[in-house]
Each structure stands twice: as structure tokens, then as C-alpha cells.
Design a protein around this motif. Structure first.
Motif, PDB file in Angstrom:
ATOM      1  N   ALA A 135       0.844  -1.193   0.000  1.00 14.51           N
ATOM      2  CA  ALA A 135       0.000   0.000   0.000  1.00 14.51           C
ATOM      3  C   ALA A 135       0.875   1.237   0.000  1.00 14.51           C
ATOM      4  CB  ALA A 135      -0.923   0.008   1.220  1.00 14.51           C
ATOM      5  N   ALA A 136       0.304   2.362  -0.451  1.00 16.62           N
ATOM      6  CA  ALA A 136       1.015   3.634  -0.428  1.00 16.62           C
ATOM      7  C   ALA A 136       0.028   4.754  -0.203  1.00 16.62           C
ATOM      8  CB  ALA A 136       1.780   3.857  -1.730  1.00 16.62           C
ATOM      9  N   ILE A 137       0.546   5.868   0.300  1.00 12.49           N
ATOM     10  CA  ILE A 137      -0.292   7.031   0.586  1.00 12.49           C
ATOM     11  C   ILE A 137       0.488   8.282   0.200  1.00 12.49           C
ATOM     12  CG2 ILE A 137       0.494   7.156   2.992  1.00 12.49           C
ATOM     13  CD1 ILE A 137      -2.419   7.989   3.714  1.00 12.49           C
ATOM     14  N   SER A 138      -0.209   9.235  -0.387  1.00 12.33           N
ATOM     15  CA  SER A 138       0.437  10.458  -0.828  1.00 12.33           C
ATOM     16  C   SER A 138       0.836  11.328   0.357  1.00 12.33           C
ATOM     17  CB  SER A 138      -0.505  11.239  -1.746  1.00 12.33           C
ATOM     18  OG  SER A 138      -1.667  11.629  -1.027  1.00 12.33           O
ATOM     19  N   TRP A 139       1.627  12.366   0.086  1.00  8.08           N
ATOM     20  CA  TRP A 139       2.157  13.227   1.136  1.00  8.08           C
ATOM     21  C   TRP A 139       1.036  13.855   1.973  1.00  8.08           C
ATOM     22  CZ3 TRP A 139       0.877  18.420   1.065  1.00  8.08           C
ATOM     23  CH2 TRP A 139       0.263  18.885  -0.124  1.00  8.08           C
ATOM     24  N   SER A 140      -0.093  14.159   1.349  1.00 10.22           N
ATOM     25  CA  SER A 140      -1.193  14.808   2.062  1.00 10.22           C
ATOM     26  C   SER A 140      -2.160  13.802   2.666  1.00 10.22           C
ATOM     27  CB  SER A 140      -1.964  15.701   1.103  1.00 10.22           C
ATOM     28  OG  SER A 140      -2.613  14.907   0.114  1.00 10.22           O
ATOM     29  N   GLY A 141      -2.048  12.559   2.239  1.00  9.88           N
ATOM     30  CA  GLY A 141      -3.023  11.555   2.656  1.00  9.88           C
ATOM     31  C   GLY A 141      -4.241  11.507   1.763  1.00  9.88           C
ATOM     32  N   GLY A 142      -4.265  12.354   0.749  1.00  8.51           N
ATOM     33  CA  GLY A 142      -5.434  12.435  -0.105  1.00  8.51           C
ATOM     34  C   GLY A 142      -5.585  11.313  -1.105  1.00  8.51           C
ATOM     35  N   SER A 143      -4.500  10.609  -1.373  1.00  9.20           N
ATOM     36  CA  SER A 143      -4.537   9.495  -2.328  1.00  9.20           C
ATOM     37  C   SER A 143      -3.928   8.259  -1.687  1.00  9.20           C
ATOM     38  CB  SER A 143      -3.762   9.848  -3.599  1.00  9.20           C
ATOM     39  OG  SER A 143      -4.335  10.948  -4.257  1.00  9.20           O
ATOM     40  N   THR A 144      -4.579   7.139  -1.897  1.00  7.77           N
ATOM     41  CA  THR A 144      -4.073   5.867  -1.395  1.00  7.77           C
ATOM     42  C   THR A 144      -4.086   4.833  -2.514  1.00  7.77           C
ATOM     43  OG1 THR A 144      -6.278   5.245  -0.599  1.00  7.77           O
ATOM     44  CG2 THR A 144      -4.791   6.267   0.996  1.00  7.77           C
ATOM     45  N   TYR A 145      -3.200   3.860  -2.401  1.00  6.04           N
ATOM     46  CA  TYR A 145      -3.038   2.838  -3.429  1.00  6.04           C
ATOM     47  C   TYR A 145      -2.842   1.495  -2.721  1.00  6.04           C
ATOM     48  CZ  TYR A 145      -1.676   7.223  -5.618  1.00  6.04           C
ATOM     49  OH  TYR A 145      -1.647   8.528  -6.048  1.00  6.04           O
ATOM     50  N   TYR A 146      -3.414   0.450  -3.303  1.00  9.81           N
ATOM     51  CA  TYR A 146      -3.335  -0.872  -2.675  1.00  9.81           C
ATOM     52  C   TYR A 146      -3.033  -1.953  -3.700  1.00  9.81           C
ATOM     53  CZ  TYR A 146      -5.615   1.380   1.285  1.00  9.81           C
ATOM     54  OH  TYR A 146      -5.910   2.201   2.339  1.00  9.81           O
ATOM     55  N   ALA A 147      -2.317  -2.961  -3.253  1.00 12.29           N
ATOM     56  CA  ALA A 147      -2.183  -4.167  -4.051  1.00 12.29           C
ATOM     57  C   ALA A 147      -3.526  -4.887  -4.063  1.00 12.29           C
ATOM     58  CB  ALA A 147      -1.113  -5.074  -3.456  1.00 12.29           C
ATOM     59  N   ASP A 148      -3.829  -5.561  -5.152  1.00 12.31           N
ATOM     60  CA  ASP A 148      -5.110  -6.263  -5.263  1.00 12.31           C
ATOM     61  C   ASP A 148      -5.283  -7.286  -4.139  1.00 12.31           C
ATOM     62  OD1 ASP A 148      -5.181  -6.378  -8.915  1.00 12.31           O
ATOM     63  OD2 ASP A 148      -5.799  -4.821  -7.501  1.00 12.31           O
ATOM     64  N   SER A 149      -4.190  -7.881  -3.707  1.00 10.90           N
ATOM     65  CA  SER A 149      -4.259  -8.943  -2.707  1.00 10.90           C
ATOM     66  C   SER A 149      -4.697  -8.457  -1.329  1.00 10.90           C
ATOM     67  CB  SER A 149      -2.901  -9.636  -2.588  1.00 10.90           C
ATOM     68  OG  SER A 149      -1.900  -8.702  -2.230  1.00 10.90           O
ATOM     69  N   VAL A 150      -4.615  -7.150  -1.076  1.00 10.20           N
ATOM     70  CA  VAL A 150      -4.977  -6.624   0.242  1.00 10.20           C
ATOM     71  C   VAL A 150      -6.141  -5.641   0.181  1.00 10.20           C
ATOM     72  CG1 VAL A 150      -2.581  -6.902   0.980  1.00 10.20           C
ATOM     73  CG2 VAL A 150      -3.404  -4.633   0.254  1.00 10.20           C
ATOM     74  N   LYS A 151      -6.574  -5.314  -1.014  1.00 10.60           N
ATOM     75  CA  LYS A 151      -7.642  -4.327  -1.171  1.00 10.60           C
ATOM     76  C   LYS A 151      -8.898  -4.799  -0.435  1.00 10.60           C
ATOM     77  CE  LYS A 151      -7.174  -2.432  -5.080  1.00 10.60           C
ATOM     78  NZ  LYS A 151      -7.175  -2.140  -6.534  1.00 10.60           N
TER      79      LYS A 151
END
Length: 124
Positions: free
Chosen positions: A49-65
Motif C-alpha cells: 500500500a502507499a499514501i500520498s504526502w497529504s493523505g489524499g490518495s491511497t493505493y493498494y495491491a489487489d491482494s490486500v484491497k
């Protein structure tokens, strides 16, 4: 330099939950996108997973979504990974990483700073 220290790993039964924390120090935390990666025995390290500097955007691997949630508290210089409905295949060393690049990357090579990792073991 950014120093990262993970905590919160441990042993949990399948279906259980854990919350990982990653405390950052050194540079201005809010300038960095943050990510979590994991490495299981005998496997390559993979994006979680990842999160932008502001927290406004997040990203996930399909396996953990749908099971994991990444969040950050810039006032505390900390990023979190809430892990629910854990499965034995989630067993791995979990690493926190920081990236100055924008947009926030999801590939390992684009993160410049790494923590030492924390072990998560999920028993069946």
C-alpha cells in the motif's frame, strides 16, 4: 536523510487484525509519500500500500484491497497500516518506505528510504 522505524508486528490467528506503525524522523515528513511493502520467505519484496504526502490518495495491491487500510498522521510523523481479516499468506516481514517523488510511486525502486521491517505471522 529520513529514518523509519516500524512497530506493531506479531503473531495473530487467521481472521484477526494488526495495526502496524512507522515512525519517521529526520526530514519534513509531510513532504514524503509513504509506502508499505512485504517480503515473505523465499519470495521477492512486494508492494502492499502507499499514501500520498497529504493523505489524499491511497493505493493498494489487489491482494490486500478491502482488508488493509493505510493512513498517516503528519502531526505525529507516523504512517499506519491497519490489517484486518488476515490470512496465512499475509505472513511476511513488513517494511515501511518513504519517497520524495510525485505522484506517490508504488514500485520499490522509487522509494529512497526504508525501515528495518517488522515480522507479521498469521497462523491458520
Amino acid at each position: 536523510q529520513v529514518q523509519l522505524v516500524e512497530s506493531g508486528g506479531g503473531l495473530v490467528q487467521a481472521g484477526g487484525s494488526l495495526r502496524l506503525s512507522c515512525a519517521a524522523s529526520g526530514r519534513t515528513f509531510s513532504n514524503y509519500g509513504m509506502g508499505w511493502f512485504r517480503q515473505a520467505p523465499g519470495k521477492e519484496r512486494e508492494f502492499v500500500a502507499a499514501i500520498s504526502w497529504s493523505g489524499g490518495s491511497t493505493y493498494y495491491a489487489d491482494s490486500v484491497k478491502g482488508r488493509f487500510t493505510i493512513s498517516r498522521d503528519n502531526a505525529k510523523n507516523t504512517v499506519y497500516l491497519q490489517m484486518n481479516s488476515l490470512k496465512p499468506e499475509d505472513t511476511a516481514i513488513y517494511y515501511c518506505a518513504a519517497s520524495i517523488r510525485r505522484p506517490t510511486p508504488t514500485t520499490e525502486s522509487r522509494f529512497g528510504y526504508w525501515g528495518q521491517g517488522t515480522q507479521v505471522t498469521v497462523s491458520s
